[in-house]
Design an enzyme around this catalytic site. Structure first.
Site, PDB file in Angstrom:
ATOM      1  N   GLU A  19      16.032  -9.422  38.444  1.00 54.48           N
ATOM      2  CA  GLU A  19      16.864  -8.497  39.214  1.00 54.48           C
ATOM      3  C   GLU A  19      16.342  -8.351  40.645  1.00 54.48           C
ATOM      4  O   GLU A  19      15.145  -8.210  40.854  1.00 54.48           O
ATOM      5  CB  GLU A  19      16.863  -7.130  38.509  1.00 54.48           C
TER       6      GLU A  19
ATOM      7  N   GLU B 161      18.172  -7.479  30.638  1.00 57.52           N
ATOM      8  CA  GLU B 161      16.852  -8.042  30.321  1.00 57.52           C
ATOM      9  C   GLU B 161      16.909  -9.017  29.151  1.00 57.52           C
ATOM     10  O   GLU B 161      16.247 -10.054  29.161  1.00 57.52           O
ATOM     11  CB  GLU B 161      15.834  -6.928  30.041  1.00 57.52           C
TER      12      GLU B 161
ATOM     13  N   HIS C  99       6.987   3.581  33.110  1.00 60.62           N
ATOM     14  CA  HIS C  99       6.726   2.575  34.150  1.00 60.62           C
ATOM     15  C   HIS C  99       5.224   2.362  34.357  1.00 60.62           C
ATOM     16  O   HIS C  99       4.807   1.983  35.444  1.00 60.62           O
ATOM     17  CB  HIS C  99       7.331   3.005  35.495  1.00 60.62           C
TER      18      HIS C  99
END
Ligand SMILES: Cc1ncc(C[n+]2csc(CCOP(=O)(O)OP(=O)(O)O)c2C)c(N)n1
Lengths: 333, 339
Positions: A29, A59, A128
């Protein structure tokens, strides 16, 4: 030698490999805009949008398509942004990429590299920040790499791209700006070979990824106190360099593993168990592991810090280990 | 003469029977391969689960003869028919089902992982829907190489409710890839009717919503599948981008060979038996004037062939246990101990 950032080194590795082999391409991406961290900046201008491919936020399809394209005589480099998002593509990586060659009786290979950055970085919180290397080290068929320096990010990424096995390539987000000396000539680092980042006779400290740097700084502090720590940066987790680690522990009699990942069922457990199984009678102290507690990574710095292995903890562990054995008194006492 | 019968006769008059006799032969080969495998499983020779495609032969036999060997096919857990139709060796396939050294995958894959890269068959798959994204990637590579070969992904109606269906079809459209998606719709997601699990009007509408030309055909009519596949494949080969075909069919066995399929009633099964795709092709060929003996010959030859396949597979060697460690990976392939 030139001073280069970890990010720039990875950029150079991909650029050189794409120049060398036209079957190499990258997909993920926002790559045309340089990727989330800028690791792909300018590459689409150089190689065109058929080789630096901007993909939908899909994904599973990014990884699955890479598997199919790798079976069809190309060498895809997959960008997953964060290792956390790569979890949306676990079937494609674990059930397909890792197993195809074996399941199909060796008819083909799946030469792909999955870049999935790991680690705690700037209040990125629970989705994350993870370090999931142990998940993939568990899976037959995969190679798992976690570079810690600019030179290694250059040399290991190039080797990963040339490797015919699927490679999970885990850069650490907090290292993007980290600078170091990098050879200007062709530089390849073999997969599966650890680096003794600092020699020392008293304790073997095995680490990888960003923890290498905290480990080295701590080792210098301990040296000032007369304790010589040997720091081994594994660099590749599968296959991990048993020979280097075991030879070192044979010399020092002590093993400490320092990892950023959750310690429970982390890769450090594999090293600790192997050393305990293999060198039990040579150990001067029980093996030790340092890693994150089994809690998600939080957002607020005081909470985030609770997950990190601190230099103080390393010092405490090393000092504790060197105290347990009167027969091997550290130098300088 | 009814209107339908008249139309059938008219079509039959134009049938290319020389092209269709091999298709009939292929359908018999598939049926008898499946029957042989089911019987061999009862005898303990086929070791793991098998998902027979009896009743669905017209899909494989309608699509694959329109492909070149270099075209790439991705299949499913119910993949014996597709694999045979793509040109894999039935003996090597049967040996794979029996777990033998000379099976297509050296006995490492079994029914759900049969692959024969030599004929462009890039694998059955044990994970529903997983072949869609892999097929899309194969098509992506073909397009990058400016090849005019194409990829074909065959999957069941159950797979349209998995995420990779959306991701894969969208991807194929975005990059205009040379790929044909075939939904082999037998009405069941394992043992549950797919319509009770599916929102909206279904596969074709979903494909169209993503911009793919899509068509539904009677999947028990090999002539219809063949015609639709040929049109789609020609268009894809000429750079027309991805296409979608939904083939409505019915599996005559349970989900696996040991599933008694008590979730459907006998009348329904009998109704479908009347639409047997092999009998329908024979009917069409009969109308076109092909004589009984030639048709019977296709069946007899396939029977003899599969008997031979069975006997040779039964007598084939097991793999050397050391092979369990081969072909895991180049770097870090483990030695024979558990570290
Ligand atoms: C991801 C995944 N979920 C569940 C299964 C178990 N499973 C195997 S076959 C099957 C039914 C699939 O239905 P469909 O796609 O329509 O194919 P069919 O069996 O009808 O040929 C299921 C649920 C699986 N193999 N993979």
């Amino acid at each position: 030698m030139a001073n280069t950032s970890y990010l720039e080194a990875g950029h150079r590795a991909l650029r050189e490999e794409m120049q060398r082999d036209e079957r190499v391409w990258a997909l993920g991406e926002d790559l045309g805009r340089g990727g989330v961290f800028g690791q792909y900046r300018g590459l689409q201008d150089t190689f065109g949008d058929e080789r630096i491919v901007d993909t939908p936020i899909s994904e599973a399809c990014i990884m699955g398509a890479a598997v199919g394209a790798a079976m069809t005589d190309t060498r895809p480099v997959v960008e997953m942004r964060f290792s956390d998002f790569a979890l949306c593509a676990v079937d494609e990586l674990v059930n397909q990429a890792a197993k195809a060659r074996f399941m199909f009786g060796g008819q083909m290979r799946v030469p792909l590299v999955v870049r999935e950055p790991i680690g705690i970085w700037r209040s990125s919180a629970a989705q994350h920040s993870q370090s999931l290397e142990a998940w993939y080290a568990h899976i037959p068929g995969l190679v798992v790499v976690a570079p810690s320096t600019p030179a290694d990010n250059l040399g290991l990424l190039k080797s990963a791209i040339r490797c015919d096995d699927p490679v999970v390539y885990m850069e650490h987000k907090n290292l993007w700006g980290f600078e170091g000396e990098v050879p200007e000539d062709e530089h390849l680092v073999p997969l599966g070979k650890a680096e003794i980042a600092r020699a020392g006779r008293d304790v073997t400290l095995v680490t990888w990824s960003a923890m290498r740097h905290a480990s080295l700084e701590t080792a210098e502090e301990l040296a000032a106190r007369g304790i010589e720590v040997e720091v081994i940066d594994l660099r590749t987790l599968w296959p991990w360099d048993r020979d280097t680690v075991l030879a070192s522990v044979e010399r020092t009699g002590r093993l400490l593993v320092a990892q950023e990942a959750v310690s429970v069922a982390g890769f450090g457990a594999e090293i600790a168990a192997t050393v305990a199984e293999t060198l039990h009678d040579r150990l001067e102290a029980p093996v030790r592991r340092l890693g994150a507690p089994r809690i998600p990574v939080a957002y607020a710095p005081p909470l985030e810090d609770r997950v990190r292995v601190s230099k103080d903890e390393i010092v405490e562990a090393v000092v504790g280990m060197t105290r347990t054995s009167p027969s091997r008194v550290p130098a300088g006492q | 003469m009814t209107q339908n019968a008249a139309r059938a006769e008219e079509t039959s008059a134009n049938l290319d029977s020389e092209r269709l006799l091999p298709v009939l032969s292929l359908m018999w080969k598939i049926r008898l391969f499946e029957e042989t495998a089911i019987e061999a499983q009862r005898e303990g020779l086929v070791l793991g689960a098998i998902h027979p495609s009896i009743g669905q032969e017209a899909v494989a036999a309608g699509i694959c003869p329109n492909l070149r060997q270099a075209d790439l096919l991705l299949s499913t857990h119910r993949g014996h028919g597709h694999t045979l139709a793509k040109g894999a060796d039935p003996l090597a396939m049967m040996m794979e089902l029996f777990g033998r050294a000379e099976g297509t995958c050296g006995g490492k894959g079994g029914s759900m992982h049969i692959a024969d890269f030599g004929v462009g068959m890039l694998g059955a798959n044990g994970v529903v829907g997983a072949n869609i994204t892999i097929g899309v990637g194969a098509a992506h590579a073909l397009k990058m190489r400016r090849s005019d070969d194409i990829a074909v992904c065959i999957f069941g109606d159950g797979a349209i409710n998995r995420g990779p269906f959306l991701e894969g079809l969208n991807w194929a459209r975005v990059y205009d890839l040379p790929v044909l998606f075939v939904c082999e719709d037998n009405g069941f997601s394992a043992t549950t009717r797919t319509r009770t699990l599916t929102g909206g009007p279904g596969a074709v509408a979903r494909a169209e919503s993503l911009g793919l030309p899509a068509e539904e055909v009677d999947g028990n009519d090999v002539l219809g599948v063949d015609a639709a596949a040929r049109t789609a494949i020609d268009a894809i080969r000429q750079g027309g981008g991805p296409r979608f075909l939904q083939c409505r069919t019915y599996r005559m066995t349970g989900h696996t060979a040991v599933d008694p399929a008590t979730y459907r009633d006998a009348a329904e099964v009998e109704e479908w038996r009347a639409h047997c795709p092999i009998a329908r092709l024979e009917g069409a060929l009969r109308l076109a004037g092909v004589d009984e003996a030639r048709m019977q010959q296709q069946r007899t030859e396939a029977e003899q062939y599969m008997q031979d396949v069975y006997a040779r597979a039964r007598d084939a060697e097991w793999p050397d246990p050391a092979q369990a460690f081969a072909d895991v990976q180049d770097i870090g392939n483990p030695a024979e101990r558990a570290y």
